[in-house]
Design an enzyme around this catalytic site. Structure first.
Site, PDB file in Angstrom:
ATOM      1  N   ASN A 226     -44.135  46.437  66.727  1.00 24.47           N
ATOM      2  CA  ASN A 226     -44.094  46.732  68.165  1.00 24.47           C
ATOM      3  C   ASN A 226     -42.980  47.724  68.502  1.00 24.47           C
ATOM      4  O   ASN A 226     -43.142  48.599  69.349  1.00 24.47           O
ATOM      5  CB  ASN A 226     -43.926  45.441  68.972  1.00 24.47           C
ATOM      6  N   CYS A 278     -45.213  42.597  75.815  1.00 24.20           N
ATOM      7  CA  CYS A 278     -44.518  42.440  74.537  1.00 24.20           C
ATOM      8  C   CYS A 278     -43.563  43.551  74.113  1.00 24.20           C
ATOM      9  O   CYS A 278     -42.525  43.252  73.518  1.00 24.20           O
ATOM     10  CB  CYS A 278     -45.547  42.213  73.437  1.00 24.20           C
TER      11      CYS A 278
HETATM   12  P1  NAD Z   1     -49.744  33.796  77.725  1.00 24.86           P
HETATM   13  O1  NAD Z   1     -48.628  33.552  78.653  1.00 24.86           O
HETATM   14  O2  NAD Z   1     -50.962  34.527  78.197  1.00 24.86           O
HETATM   15  O3  NAD Z   1     -50.279  32.399  77.138  1.00 24.86           O
HETATM   16  C1  NAD Z   1     -49.461  31.379  76.679  1.00 24.86           C
HETATM   17  C2  NAD Z   1     -50.063  30.040  77.096  1.00 24.86           C
HETATM   18  O4  NAD Z   1     -49.344  28.977  76.469  1.00 24.86           O
HETATM   19  C3  NAD Z   1     -49.989  29.762  78.598  1.00 24.86           C
HETATM   20  O5  NAD Z   1     -51.303  29.565  79.119  1.00 24.86           O
HETATM   21  C4  NAD Z   1     -49.143  28.485  78.704  1.00 24.86           C
HETATM   22  O6  NAD Z   1     -49.532  27.619  79.752  1.00 24.86           O
HETATM   23  C5  NAD Z   1     -49.360  27.852  77.349  1.00 24.86           C
HETATM   24  N1  NAD Z   1     -48.335  26.880  76.972  1.00 24.86           N
HETATM   25  C6  NAD Z   1     -46.982  27.021  77.012  1.00 24.86           C
HETATM   26  N2  NAD Z   1     -46.386  25.909  76.544  1.00 24.86           N
HETATM   27  C7  NAD Z   1     -47.369  25.037  76.197  1.00 24.86           C
HETATM   28  C8  NAD Z   1     -47.381  23.716  75.636  1.00 24.86           C
HETATM   29  N3  NAD Z   1     -46.250  23.080  75.329  1.00 24.86           N
HETATM   30  N4  NAD Z   1     -48.571  23.126  75.425  1.00 24.86           N
HETATM   31  C9  NAD Z   1     -49.734  23.757  75.723  1.00 24.86           C
HETATM   32  N5  NAD Z   1     -49.781  25.001  76.241  1.00 24.86           N
HETATM   33  C10 NAD Z   1     -48.616  25.641  76.465  1.00 24.86           C
HETATM   34  O7  NAD Z   1     -49.134  34.528  76.460  1.00 24.86           O
HETATM   35  P2  NAD Z   1     -49.887  35.506  75.437  1.00 24.86           P
HETATM   36  O8  NAD Z   1     -49.979  36.872  75.999  1.00 24.86           O
HETATM   37  O9  NAD Z   1     -51.110  34.824  74.949  1.00 24.86           O
HETATM   38  O10 NAD Z   1     -48.794  35.575  74.278  1.00 24.86           O
HETATM   39  C11 NAD Z   1     -48.550  34.462  73.438  1.00 24.86           C
HETATM   40  C12 NAD Z   1     -47.680  34.920  72.276  1.00 24.86           C
HETATM   41  O11 NAD Z   1     -48.388  35.914  71.519  1.00 24.86           O
HETATM   42  C13 NAD Z   1     -46.375  35.576  72.692  1.00 24.86           C
HETATM   43  O12 NAD Z   1     -45.398  35.226  71.752  1.00 24.86           O
HETATM   44  C14 NAD Z   1     -46.660  37.070  72.579  1.00 24.86           C
HETATM   45  O13 NAD Z   1     -45.503  37.811  72.281  1.00 24.86           O
HETATM   46  C15 NAD Z   1     -47.613  37.119  71.407  1.00 24.86           C
HETATM   47  N6  NAD Z   1     -48.547  38.253  71.414  1.00 24.86           N
HETATM   48  C16 NAD Z   1     -49.145  38.637  72.578  1.00 24.86           C
HETATM   49  C17 NAD Z   1     -50.080  39.679  72.564  1.00 24.86           C
HETATM   50  C18 NAD Z   1     -50.754  40.134  73.824  1.00 24.86           C
HETATM   51  O14 NAD Z   1     -51.477  41.125  73.761  1.00 24.86           O
HETATM   52  N7  NAD Z   1     -50.607  39.469  74.951  1.00 24.86           N
HETATM   53  C19 NAD Z   1     -50.405  40.294  71.353  1.00 24.86           C
HETATM   54  C20 NAD Z   1     -49.781  39.853  70.175  1.00 24.86           C
HETATM   55  C21 NAD Z   1     -48.864  38.823  70.225  1.00 24.86           C
HETATM   56  C1  UGA Z   2     -49.286  46.106  71.840  1.00 20.80           C
HETATM   57  C2  UGA Z   2     -49.572  46.510  70.386  1.00 20.80           C
HETATM   58  O1  UGA Z   2     -50.388  47.690  70.391  1.00 20.80           O
HETATM   59  C3  UGA Z   2     -50.305  45.396  69.642  1.00 20.80           C
HETATM   60  O2  UGA Z   2     -50.476  45.745  68.274  1.00 20.80           O
HETATM   61  C4  UGA Z   2     -49.470  44.108  69.740  1.00 20.80           C
HETATM   62  O3  UGA Z   2     -50.143  43.046  69.126  1.00 20.80           O
HETATM   63  C5  UGA Z   2     -49.229  43.776  71.202  1.00 20.80           C
HETATM   64  O4  UGA Z   2     -48.556  44.895  71.846  1.00 20.80           O
HETATM   65  C6  UGA Z   2     -48.335  42.588  71.398  1.00 20.80           C
HETATM   66  O5  UGA Z   2     -47.613  42.214  70.516  1.00 20.80           O
HETATM   67  O6  UGA Z   2     -48.394  42.104  72.524  1.00 20.80           O
HETATM   68  P1  UGA Z   2     -50.669  46.022  74.085  1.00 20.80           P
HETATM   69  O7  UGA Z   2     -49.338  45.889  74.720  1.00 20.80           O
HETATM   70  O8  UGA Z   2     -51.721  45.058  74.460  1.00 20.80           O
HETATM   71  O9  UGA Z   2     -50.532  45.942  72.494  1.00 20.80           O
HETATM   72  O10 UGA Z   2     -51.263  47.471  74.377  1.00 20.80           O
HETATM   73  P2  UGA Z   2     -50.963  48.921  73.791  1.00 20.80           P
HETATM   74  O11 UGA Z   2     -52.238  49.609  73.598  1.00 20.80           O
HETATM   75  O12 UGA Z   2     -50.042  48.898  72.652  1.00 20.80           O
HETATM   76  O13 UGA Z   2     -50.241  49.608  75.019  1.00 20.80           O
HETATM   77  C7  UGA Z   2     -48.942  49.252  75.432  1.00 20.80           C
HETATM   78  C8  UGA Z   2     -48.470  50.196  76.509  1.00 20.80           C
HETATM   79  O14 UGA Z   2     -48.241  51.490  75.962  1.00 20.80           O
HETATM   80  C9  UGA Z   2     -49.475  50.397  77.640  1.00 20.80           C
HETATM   81  O15 UGA Z   2     -48.804  50.451  78.857  1.00 20.80           O
HETATM   82  C10 UGA Z   2     -50.125  51.721  77.310  1.00 20.80           C
HETATM   83  O16 UGA Z   2     -50.640  52.386  78.418  1.00 20.80           O
HETATM   84  C11 UGA Z   2     -48.951  52.470  76.701  1.00 20.80           C
HETATM   85  N1  UGA Z   2     -49.362  53.565  75.798  1.00 20.80           N
HETATM   86  C12 UGA Z   2     -50.035  53.290  74.649  1.00 20.80           C
HETATM   87  C13 UGA Z   2     -49.009  54.862  76.105  1.00 20.80           C
HETATM   88  O17 UGA Z   2     -48.375  55.139  77.153  1.00 20.80           O
HETATM   89  N2  UGA Z   2     -49.361  55.866  75.247  1.00 20.80           N
HETATM   90  C14 UGA Z   2     -50.043  55.627  74.086  1.00 20.80           C
HETATM   91  O18 UGA Z   2     -50.322  56.600  73.346  1.00 20.80           O
HETATM   92  C15 UGA Z   2     -50.389  54.297  73.783  1.00 20.80           C
END
Ligand code: NAD
Ligand code: UGA
Length: 482
Positions: A226, A278
């Site tokens: 990231n 993130c």
């Molecule tokens: P989110 O906030 O959408 O979802 C997390 C969920 O966990 C919530 O619905 C919350 O109510 C639930 N929760 C919290 N504590 C709990 C408990 N004790 N028991 C049951 N449920 C519980 O978060 P997210 O976007 O899904 O991200 C989750 C993790 O994944 C984070 O660490 C984030 O960094 C990572 N991650 C996110 C993305 C993304 O695109 N959003 C991508 C890769 C990794």
């Molecule tokens: C990002 C990573 O791409 C995922 O691999 C990772 O799992 C995730 O974070 C995470 O850990 O949450 P995400 O944040 O969902 O995914 O979306 P991206 O496509 O990475 O975009 C992130 C931000 O960068 C957005 O605001 C997007 O508009 C911006 N962006 C992306 C740019 O401004 N320029 C680009 O060329 C690409």
């Protein structure tokens, strides 16, 4: 070891789609997704698939295929932990707001709580998988909590393995990313547990794409991926500012450097600044880690990626004010897009939040459109209620120093606008008829395109000024009309 029952703690942007794909690809595994959030689970179980809590292309179709067959959503955390032989922890890990490490370190209270619930309710041998993005050595904390349960004489025969299996999906392309990942990363110590998890993925992921590492490398690789991605965006946004000052065009610069196979062409689109839940949090996590180990230059290096992003967003709000003759007070500005990127309803850390707040502080009247984000979500993000018809009087506007905002579900919103600001790359914005729009806007109006959606040629002979991010060419002229 064959896994038959999976439980995922956390039904969010990662837990929901990830488990839906596992259920779809592994019909013999029963997948239970649990969450403490009742409203969220209700939406996951809604008959009308348009009401799922998360909008992701192709997600609804998978939920329709698997829900009630081998994919279940509930608030029954305790019961589902009890019956699982593999438990994914996929809860939120936001930046700490107070106490030690506030503003940088991850707040691990939800992870800790999940680990405690697993320790309390699980049976027999359980593989615990870290799916959340976590600081390096968090597995140690989880192992510590589980160890005390193993040693508890009253809990006969329970044991655990802890694996790290970070998720790399991006929102908006989550299903595609899950179905065809670049790699699946499994960090651990016990090869049998690692094989058990690998066997699940191998149902649809080629074996050579499943990487085994030690647990700390896996945790750090997620933060590093990231950080590298975000760094590219700050780098190209910094170059965009130089382009605007020198007559270059950032799209051309991106294309030129992207053809170098060592650099690669992806993630070189200049925009309004990266958002999403993130990038910022994970970089700050890395900064905290570096500071903790006394690596201050390393910490400064990564922190500058976040600082540049903040600066870039401010730069956009400031240039809007400057181009609109130094003031936006009482001026109608149409904002197209509030999500942090296209194809998602997620607004976390969206550049739109900061830019709209800046414009509201300057007294602007903002009309916001987004096809997937709700008015209520925008209200929460801006920490301000939308203005209602009854308050929308001339006197109110005159004395309303802070500006105001409204939400619109349709695009019939350009009448008398002084500016249009494009912040999210939704497809429908590509189809806008600018001749028609410009006829509705005030004279000398501006279009600010932070997503390079508009082809400048299409605005030839249209009576508006255009600013495109990173475009220093004449077509982006500071005052020229097209
Ligand atoms: P989110 O906030 O959408 O979802 C997390 C969920 O966990 C919530 O619905 C919350 O109510 C639930 N929760 C919290 N504590 C709990 C408990 N004790 N028991 C049951 N449920 C519980 O978060 P997210 O976007 O899904 O991200 C989750 C993790 O994944 C984070 O660490 C984030 O960094 C990572 N991650 C996110 C993305 C993304 O695109 N959003 C991508 C890769 C990794
Ligand atoms: C990002 C990573 O791409 C995922 O691999 C990772 O799992 C995730 O974070 C995470 O850990 O949450 P995400 O944040 O969902 O995914 O979306 P991206 O496509 O990475 O975009 C992130 C931000 O960068 C957005 O605001 C997007 O508009 C911006 N962006 C992306 C740019 O401004 N320029 C680009 O060329 C690409």
């Amino acid at each position: 070891m064959k896994v038959k029952n999976i439980c995922c703690i956390g039904a969010g942007y990662v837990g929901g789609p990830t488990m839906a794909v596992i259920a779809d690809k592994c019909p013999s595994i029963r997948v239970e997704v649990v969450d403490i959030d009742k409203e969220r689970i209700k939406k996951w179980n809604d008959k009308d698939l348009r009401n799922l809590p998360i909008f992701e292309p192709d997600l609804a179709e998978i939920v329709e295929r698997c829900r009630g067959i081998n994919l279940f959503f509930s608030n029954l955390v305790k019961e589902k932990i009890k019956h699982a032989d593999m438990i994914f922890i996929s809860v939120n890990t936001p930046t700490k707001k107070k106490g030690l490490g506030a503003g940088k370190a991850s707040d691990l209270r939800w992870v800790e709580e999940s680990a405690r619930q697993v320790a309390k309710f699980s049976n027999g041998h359980t593989i615990v998988v870290e799916k959340s993005t976590l600081p390096v050595r968090t597995a140690e904390v989880i192992q510590g909590i589980l160890k005390s349960a193993e040693l508890d004489k009253d809990r006969n025969g329970i044991s655990f393995d802890v694996l790290s299996n970070p998720e790399f999906l991006a929102e908006g392309t989550a299903i595609k990313d899950l179905e065809k990942p670049d790699r699946v990363l499994i960090g651990g110590e016990n090869i049998e547990a690692m094989d058990a998890l690998s066997e699940i993925y191998s149902k649809w992921v080629p074996k050579e794409k499943i990487l085994f590492t030690n647990i700390w490398s896996s945790e750090l690789a997620k933060l590093t991926a990231n950080a590298f991605l975000a760094q590219r965006i700050s780098s190209i946004n910094s170059i965009a500012a130089i382009c605007e000052a020198t007559g270059a065009d950032v799209r051309e610069v991106s294309r030129a450097i992207g053809t170098d196979s060592r650099i690669g062409s992806k993630f070189l689109d200049s925009g309004p600044g990266f958002g999403g839940s993130c990038f910022k949090k994970d970089i700050l996590n890395l900064v905290y880690l570096a500071e903790y180990f006394g690596l201050n230059d390393v910490a400064n290096f990564w922190e500058s990626v976040v600082n540049l992003n903040n600066w870039h967003q401010k730069r956009i709000s400031e240039l809007i004010v400057k181009k609109l003759f130094g003031t936006v007070t009482g001026k109608k500005i149409v904002v197209l897009g509030f999500a942090f990127k296209g194809n998602t309803n997620d607004t976390r850390e969206s550049a739109a939040i900061q830019i709209c707040k800046d414009l509201l502080d300057e007294g602007a009247e903002i009309l916001i459109h987004d096809p997937k984000v709700s008015e209520l979500q925008i209200e929460k993000d801006l920490k301000m209620k939308p203005i209602r018809e009854s308050e929308d009087s001339y006197e109110n506007k005159l004395f309303n120093k802070k500006g105001s905002w409204k939400f619109s579900k349709n695009l019939n919103i350009f009448d008398n606008a002084h500016a249009v600001l494009m912040l999210t790359e939704w497809d429908e914005y590509k189809k806008i008829d600018w001749v028609d729009v410009s006829n509705k806007m005030v004279d000398q109006a501006w279009v600010f395109d932070s997503r390079s959606i508009i082809e400048p040629r299409k605005l030839k002979n249209v009576n508006v000024n255009l600013w495109r991010v990173g475009d220093g060419t004449k077509s982006n002229n500071n005052s020229l009309k097209f």
